[in-house]
Design an enzyme around this catalytic site. Structure first.
Site, PDB file in Angstrom:
ATOM      1  CB  SER A  54      50.326  19.217 102.950  1.00 30.23           C
ATOM      2  OG  SER A  54      49.140  18.599 103.414  1.00 30.23           O
ATOM      3  CG  ASN A  92      55.322  17.590  93.295  1.00 27.19           C
ATOM      4  OD1 ASN A  92      54.270  17.819  93.889  1.00 27.19           O
ATOM      5  ND2 ASN A  92      55.556  16.432  92.685  1.00 27.19           N
ATOM      6  CB  ILE A 117      45.244  16.339  95.640  1.00 21.00           C
ATOM      7  CG1 ILE A 117      45.379  17.742  96.244  1.00 21.00           C
ATOM      8  CG2 ILE A 117      45.262  16.392  94.117  1.00 21.00           C
ATOM      9  CD1 ILE A 117      44.262  18.703  95.890  1.00 21.00           C
ATOM     10  CE1 TYR A 119      53.048  14.568 102.929  1.00 25.53           C
ATOM     11  CE2 TYR A 119      51.137  15.429 104.112  1.00 25.53           C
ATOM     12  CZ  TYR A 119      51.869  15.297 102.944  1.00 25.53           C
ATOM     13  OH  TYR A 119      51.424  15.897 101.796  1.00 25.53           O
ATOM     14  CE  LYS A 130      54.599  17.654 101.832  1.00 25.01           C
ATOM     15  NZ  LYS A 130      55.307  17.995 100.559  1.00 25.01           N
ATOM     16  CB  ALA A 176      57.577  15.967  87.248  1.00 29.81           C
ATOM     17  CB  SER A 177      57.255  10.166  87.065  1.00 34.18           C
ATOM     18  OG  SER A 177      57.133   9.730  88.417  1.00 34.18           O
ATOM     19  CB  ALA A 201      56.794  17.404 111.509  1.00 32.51           C
TER      20      ALA A 201
END
Length: 244
Positions: A139, A87, A185, A152, A156, A10-11, A154
């Site tokens: 995603s 996240n 995004i 990536y 998600k 979350a940073s 795989a």
């Protein structure tokens, strides 16, 4: 349960927007980070100045012991986590034949093991209270697959399977598990793409623009809201109608 949210990663980027949106909606927010303590502290200070409750907590989500310590820290400071937003994640591009064993396992340890460890750590309190909410960030590439992003994609896709299966298992305990699948995004992850590709991606999006972290934050906040109390095991695609 009191409205206490833990947002991993979350940073910056999507996680930062999610933490801010939840804080503005009355959640006490634990801002998870691994490296950028400065950014996490900056966000916590800004939210606190606005009258929100915010704290920071560090963990490498690929390490079970660090995850469990993070969850204990949040519980000791704010109370048991009632909303978990998984996240934290990594991304990257390469040809499949150039993908090393180490890089493959790194993707799964962060993106999948991280969600597994964190979900498992918060569940005892949720099961005790007979309520809770988990929102995983997947995603569109977990739904469709992406060239040069096999690892990536795989991971998600695995997150979607985790979401649907865990939702079915926890529904009798009134713990909801859902997933948001972002499209393209505008975050730091786009820095790995050639700059000239971004306008093309915007053109492939019927809404005519790339997504913003705030778009995903709004989707997460909706799934976390009591108004979504009958929604579980779902994947909310948030991609502006992206066309492959």
């Amino acid at each position: 349960m009191e409205k206490i949210a833990l947002v991993t990663g979350a940073s910056r980027g999507i996680g930062r927007a999610v933490a801010a949106e939840l804080a503005h909606r009355g959640w006490a927010v634990a801002i998870g980070y691994r490296v950028r303590r400065d950014k996490a502290e900056e966000l916590a200070a800004a939210l606190t100045a606005e009258g929100c409750r915010a704290m920071i907590c560090r963990a490498d989500v690929s390490r079970r012991e660090e995850v469990e310590e993070m969850v204990r820290t949040v519980a000791d400071t704010f109370g048991p986590v009632s909303l978990l937003v998984n996240n934290a994640g990594i991304a990257g591009q390469c040809l499949f034949q150039d993908l090393t064993d180490e890089r493959w396992h790194e993707f799964f340890s962060v993106n999948v093991d991280g969600a597994f460890y964190t979900s498992r750590a918060v569940l005892p309190a949720m099961l005790h209270e007979h309520e809770g909410c988990i929102v995983n960030i997947s995603s569109i590439w977990g739904q469709r697959g992406a060239s040069c992003e096999v690892a990536y994609s795989a991971t998600k896709a695995a997150i979607i399977g985790l979401t649907r299966s865990l939702a079915a298992e926890l529904a009798p305990s009134h713990i909801r598990v859902n997933c948001v699948a972002p499209g393209v995004i505008r975050t730091d992850m786009l820095n790995e793409l050639p700059p000239e590709l971004l306008p093309e991606l915007a053109q492939q999006t019927p809404m005519g623009r790339l997504g913003r972290p705030e778009d995903i934050a709004a989707a997460v906040a909706f799934l976390a809201d009591p108004a979504a109390d009958f929604i579980t095991g779902q994947v909310l695609t948030c991609d502006g109608g992206f066309i492959l």
